[in-house]
Design an enzyme around this catalytic site. Structure first.
Site, mmCIF file in Angstrom:
data_model
loop_
_atom_site.group_PDB
_atom_site.id
_atom_site.type_symbol
_atom_site.label_atom_id
_atom_site.label_comp_id
_atom_site.label_asym_id
_atom_site.label_seq_id
_atom_site.Cartn_x
_atom_site.Cartn_y
_atom_site.Cartn_z
ATOM 1 N N SER A 183 7.046 18.271 40.177
ATOM 2 C CA SER A 183 5.782 18.521 40.864
ATOM 3 C C SER A 183 5.538 20.026 40.978
ATOM 4 O O SER A 183 5.516 20.730 39.961
ATOM 5 C CB SER A 183 5.788 17.833 42.230
ATOM 6 N N ASP A 185 -0.203 8.885 38.217
ATOM 7 C CA ASP A 185 -0.066 10.166 38.912
ATOM 8 C C ASP A 185 -1.324 10.996 38.731
ATOM 9 O O ASP A 185 -1.783 11.203 37.599
ATOM 10 C CB ASP A 185 1.139 10.912 38.323
ATOM 11 N N HIS A 203 3.864 9.327 41.186
ATOM 12 C CA HIS A 203 4.327 10.673 41.482
ATOM 13 C C HIS A 203 5.489 10.596 42.481
ATOM 14 O O HIS A 203 5.532 9.731 43.349
ATOM 15 C CB HIS A 203 3.190 11.489 42.092
#
Length: 332
Positions: A174, A264, A294
């Protein structure tokens, strides 16, 4: 409403993995307060609770040593954890890892299971970095810490148990993927980069942001909440350090593995970033984990199948480009 229905149109378009459905069933049963209703300290504590709940127990025959890197801010230090198994040779590659969390939440503790697994299965030396978080330390504090810590590791490979000749790369999930690629832009001599659903475009202009705007887990509101806390002002969105997609120079970057989750909001910006690197001649390999949301990568105790295949891809890539004499191109 069923867990599939909560995904709206995306729930009909994609085959959601059973591990994903069960994960959100468990979260729904916990009835926790929404992230955006929490203060940053409360959100960090909630994230740590989830990490402990779903991280699982990873067998690890080795040592985890703590070091403190002098801070670029001139105050305190940057804590790092160094993972090495007893079977890891000194010549094995070094991976500097940056946790996710939107610059606001997350810590070394939230990626402990992942770091153990990668260090064990590759094998390699993993250095997990505790960079400063917003809003107490807004951007670019986290980036400055990451660059500083990486330079320190580069100069102190022998101190952490590796060899001065060990290959070295960055990795992160991320916003940690954002940080990992930023380091590769700013610290010469990296041998590889592993970007797990990286947050490389903070303007959120790609279609997947709208496609998963109201989906369970990380969605458009959460992205906006995190960015409002991380930025000093909206003008920072035009800074290439803040949005790596705006970088003008991509040639010369090390080979990159881009691992994306299908469900995501950051998925399409990951594709676009791969394209920017490929067009500049950077060796890239993209892996799409279907049915995954995610943040799944940090929870191998629950996402057993999805994490097993993901970790295998990561370890294979690090072994390939972490070998000093391996220069073959990656597959697109």
């Amino acid at each position: 409403m069923s867990t599939v229905e909560a995904w709206g149109a995306a729930g009909q378009k994609y085959e959601i993995h059973e591990e994903t459905l069960e994960y959100f069933r468990i979260l729904e049963g916990r009835n926790d307060r929404p992230l955006i209703e929490l203060t940053p300290p409360e959100a960090r504590e909630a994230g740590l609770t989830i990490a402990k709940l779903f991280g699982g127990d990873v067998e690890f025959d080795g040592q985890i040593k703590e070091f403190n890197v002098p801070s670029p801010a001139g105050e305190g230090s940057i804590p790092v954890s160094v993972y090495r198994t007893t079977k890891c040779p000194p010549t094995a590659p070094v991976v500097v890892y940056f946790h996710g969390g939107g610059f606001v939440v997350g810590s070394r503790a939230t990626v402990d299971s992942m770091c153990r697994s990668i260090a064990r299965d590759t094998p390699c030396t993993v250095v997990s970095v505790e960079y400063r978080l917003a809003p107490e330390n807004k951007l670019p504090a986290s980036l400055d810490d990451a660059v500083c810590a990486t330079r320190w590791v580069k100069m102190n490979k022998a101190l952490i148990g590796a060899s001065n000749t060990s290959a070295m790369g960055t990795a992160g999930d991320s916003v940690g993927g954002h940080i990992a690629t930023t380091v590769c832009h700013e610290v010469p001599g990296m041998d590889f980069q592993v970007l797990v659903y990286p947050m490389v475009d903070l303007e959120n202009i790609y279609p997947s942001v709208e496609e998963f705007a109201t989906s369970p887990g990380v969605n458009k509101k959460i992205l906006e909440w995190l960015e409002n806390l991380a930025l000093t002002s909206p003008a920072q969105l035009a800074d290439p350090r803040v949005s790596p997609m705006l970088r003008k120079q991509f040639s010369g970057l090390p080979p990159a593995l881009i691992l994306l989750a299908e469900l995501d909001p950051l998925r399409d910006s990951g594709y676009a970033y791969r394209d920017r690197m490929s067009e500049a001649g950077v060796q890239t390999k993209l892996v799409l984990i279907k049915g995954a949301p995610h943040a799944f990568i940090r929870m191998p105790g629950h996402f057993k199948q999805l994490c097993a295949s993901s970790y295998a891809s990561i370890s294979e890539f690090i072994r390939k480009y972490g070998s000093n004499d391996m220069k073959a191109p990656a597959e697109d």
